[in-house]
Design an enzyme around this catalytic site. Structure first.
Site, mmCIF file in Angstrom:
data_model
loop_
_atom_site.group_PDB
_atom_site.id
_atom_site.type_symbol
_atom_site.label_atom_id
_atom_site.label_comp_id
_atom_site.label_asym_id
_atom_site.label_seq_id
_atom_site.Cartn_x
_atom_site.Cartn_y
_atom_site.Cartn_z
ATOM 1 N N SER A 15 0.799 -1.220 0.000
ATOM 2 C CA SER A 15 0.000 0.000 0.000
ATOM 3 C C SER A 15 0.834 1.273 0.000
ATOM 4 O O SER A 15 0.377 2.330 -0.454
ATOM 5 C CB SER A 15 -0.935 0.016 1.214
ATOM 6 O OG SER A 15 -0.193 -0.054 2.420
ATOM 7 N N ASP A 189 -0.340 5.492 12.398
ATOM 8 C CA ASP A 189 -0.078 4.048 12.498
ATOM 9 C C ASP A 189 1.397 3.673 12.396
ATOM 10 O O ASP A 189 1.745 2.500 12.481
ATOM 11 C CB ASP A 189 -0.903 3.259 11.478
ATOM 12 C CG ASP A 189 -0.511 3.514 10.024
ATOM 13 O OD1 ASP A 189 0.540 4.144 9.774
ATOM 14 O OD2 ASP A 189 -1.273 3.084 9.127
ATOM 15 N N HIS A 192 2.028 4.008 7.315
ATOM 16 C CA HIS A 192 1.599 4.643 6.066
ATOM 17 C C HIS A 192 2.044 6.099 6.020
ATOM 18 O O HIS A 192 1.646 6.886 6.877
ATOM 19 C CB HIS A 192 0.080 4.539 5.906
ATOM 20 C CG HIS A 192 -0.375 3.146 5.663
ATOM 21 N ND1 HIS A 192 -0.831 2.326 6.673
ATOM 22 C CD2 HIS A 192 -0.403 2.399 4.526
ATOM 23 C CE1 HIS A 192 -1.142 1.140 6.167
ATOM 24 N NE2 HIS A 192 -0.886 1.161 4.868
#
Length: 215
Positions: A15, A189, A192
């Site tokens: 991601s 987090d 990311h």
């Protein structure tokens, strides 16, 4: 590393590379570091007419990437490959409260070697490996180090074995986070990247590949 005229640059991983790209649009580079790198190179090297491909897929582990490696990487015959993968292997273990085993580490190394060996055998691609990373915000991300650190060592080992470029993102981002605040670069987090985080990654890539300081 030289960037040649009409080179195809492939960015592949999870991601962090994906960053919201439209998978139905092969020209979409997402909203992260591949887009930033492309913008800089298109501005500074317009005569090279470079092509850019983003094949990041959110949630991918290394084994997931291995399964799609043929289609998403080798078939493209890229000239420059940037690989960032591994944090989801760690994340899934943490979610399952699973302690990484030695056999998992051995398999991780074998799968990583498979990717690089196939690139070496099937293409003439120049390769840039990026260390996966985690920042200690929230604080429980420190618990991830036992799983993550050996994987980083494997990436370093592969870079030496296959004579690739390597960008030590874990150390670079953590050092910068100490100065500016960890959440400034990886939000809530520790994984990311924010826009600033993606900008930092793009800058690290450009300085490594172009061998010069980027303001």
């Amino acid at each position: 590393m030289k960037i040649m005229r009409e080179d195809t640059l492939l960015f592949i991983g999870d991601s962090i590379t994906d960053c919201g790209r439209d998978r139905n649009d092969s020209a979409d580079l997402g909203r992260g570091f591949p887009l930033f790198i492309s913008g800089y190179l298109q501005t500074s090297m317009p005569k090279k007419r470079l092509a850019y491909i983003n094949k990041g897929i959110g949630g991918d582990t290394l084994s997931d990437l291995k399964e799609r490696w043929e289609k998403d990487c080798l078939e493209s015959q890229p000239d420059i490959v940037t690989l960032l993968i591994g944090i989801n292997d760690v994340w899934k273990n943490q979610d399952n409260k699973h302690l990484v085993t030695e056999s998992e580490r051995v398999r991780f190394e074998a799968d990583y070697r498979f990717l690089l060996k196939s690139l070496h055998q099937r293409t003439d691609a120049r390769v840039i490996l990026m260390e996966t990373f985690v920042l200690p915000y929230p604080k429980n991300r420190m618990d991830w180090r036992q799983d993550l650190d050996p994987r980083i060592q494997i990436v370093r080992k592969m870079a030496k074995e296959y004579q690739t470029e390597i960008i030590p993102l874990d150390g670079l981002l953590n050092a910068q986070g100490i100065k500016d605040g960890f959440s400034y670069y990886t939000g809530e987090d520790g994984v990311h990247p924010t826009i600033a985080g993606h900008g930092f990654i793009a800058k690290a890539w450009l300085e490594t590949v172009l061998n010069k300081k980027i303001l």
